[in-house]
Design an enzyme around this catalytic site. Structure first.
Site, PDB file in Angstrom:
ATOM      1  N   CYS A  86       0.817  -1.220   0.000  1.00 27.66           N
ATOM      2  CA  CYS A  86       0.000   0.000   0.000  1.00 27.66           C
ATOM      3  C   CYS A  86       0.851   1.271   0.000  1.00 27.66           C
ATOM      4  O   CYS A  86       0.308   2.376  -0.014  1.00 27.66           O
ATOM      5  CB  CYS A  86      -0.964   0.004   1.180  1.00 27.66           C
ATOM      6  SG  CYS A  86      -2.284  -1.206   0.972  1.00 27.66           S
ATOM      7  N   HIS A 132     -13.525   8.263  -7.869  1.00 22.71           N
ATOM      8  CA  HIS A 132     -12.530   8.296  -8.939  1.00 22.71           C
ATOM      9  C   HIS A 132     -11.481   9.388  -8.740  1.00 22.71           C
ATOM     10  O   HIS A 132     -11.003   9.988  -9.705  1.00 22.71           O
ATOM     11  CB  HIS A 132     -13.207   8.437 -10.313  1.00 22.71           C
ATOM     12  CG  HIS A 132     -13.812   7.140 -10.780  1.00 22.71           C
ATOM     13  ND1 HIS A 132     -15.055   6.717 -10.386  1.00 22.71           N
ATOM     14  CD2 HIS A 132     -13.322   6.167 -11.576  1.00 22.71           C
ATOM     15  CE1 HIS A 132     -15.310   5.546 -10.934  1.00 22.71           C
ATOM     16  NE2 HIS A 132     -14.279   5.184 -11.655  1.00 22.71           N
ATOM     17  N   GLU A 187     -12.506  -1.587   2.284  1.00 23.65           N
ATOM     18  CA  GLU A 187     -11.476  -1.335   1.288  1.00 23.65           C
ATOM     19  C   GLU A 187     -11.453  -2.499   0.291  1.00 23.65           C
ATOM     20  O   GLU A 187     -11.247  -2.318  -0.907  1.00 23.65           O
ATOM     21  CB  GLU A 187     -10.121  -1.211   1.991  1.00 23.65           C
ATOM     22  CG  GLU A 187      -9.109  -0.412   1.229  1.00 23.65           C
ATOM     23  CD  GLU A 187      -7.901  -0.099   2.085  1.00 23.65           C
ATOM     24  OE1 GLU A 187      -7.691   1.104   2.378  1.00 23.65           O
ATOM     25  OE2 GLU A 187      -7.173  -1.036   2.472  1.00 23.65           O
TER      26      GLU A 187
HETATM   27 ZN   LIG Z   1      -5.213   0.654  -0.371  1.00 24.41          ZN
END
Ligand SMILES: [Zn+2]
Length: 134
Positions: A23, A68, A123
């Site tokens: 990440c 987005h 997520e």
């Molecule tokens: Zn992430």
């Protein structure tokens, strides 16, 4: 206690700074967010709140501000590059983790007069974070 929950979906990109793991690199998620409103009483319509009211407040904001877009820490070096390219971003003062985004949506909902009791942000289908304000 009554509770109603509205589910909203959106897409975002982010990365985590000062972090060792995948990440740390820019990537995206198809997020699901649940907005819960609780009450001990019902209104004249026998509702906690109309689902469409949650949708109108939260989805409108999420669509405009987060959907987005790259959600980045304001001191992320990517910010200057994306700004120069005219790319849309939403900047936060901490790492844009699922926890932080859940709290962001919680706070924004409250600011718009929605008495939310819980925001959960998925997520991925197996990883989610919850903020209750408590
Ligand atoms: Zn992430």
């Amino acid at each position: 206690m009554y509770a109603v929950t509205k589910r909203i979906e959106f897409c975002y990109g982010h990365r985590l700074l000062d972090y060792n793991g995948v990440c740390a690199h820019p990537h995206g998620h198809n997020a699901v967010v649940e907005i819960e409103v609780s009450s001990t009483t019902l209104d004249a319509r026998n509702m906690v709140v109309d689902f469409s009211e949650i949708r109108n407040v939260v989805k409108a904001w999420v669509d405009q501000e987060l959907d987005h877009k790259m959600i980045l820490r304001q001191d992320d070096p990517l910010v200057a590059a994306l700004r120069a390219l005219g790319e849309p971003m939403y900047l936060v003062d901490t790492n844009p983790t699922a926890e932080r985004i859940a709290r962001l949506i919680f706070d924004i909902s409250r600011q718009h007069g929605l008495d939310v009791s819980r925001v959960t942000l998925w997520e991925t289908p197996s990883s989610w974070a919850t903020y209750t304000g408590a």
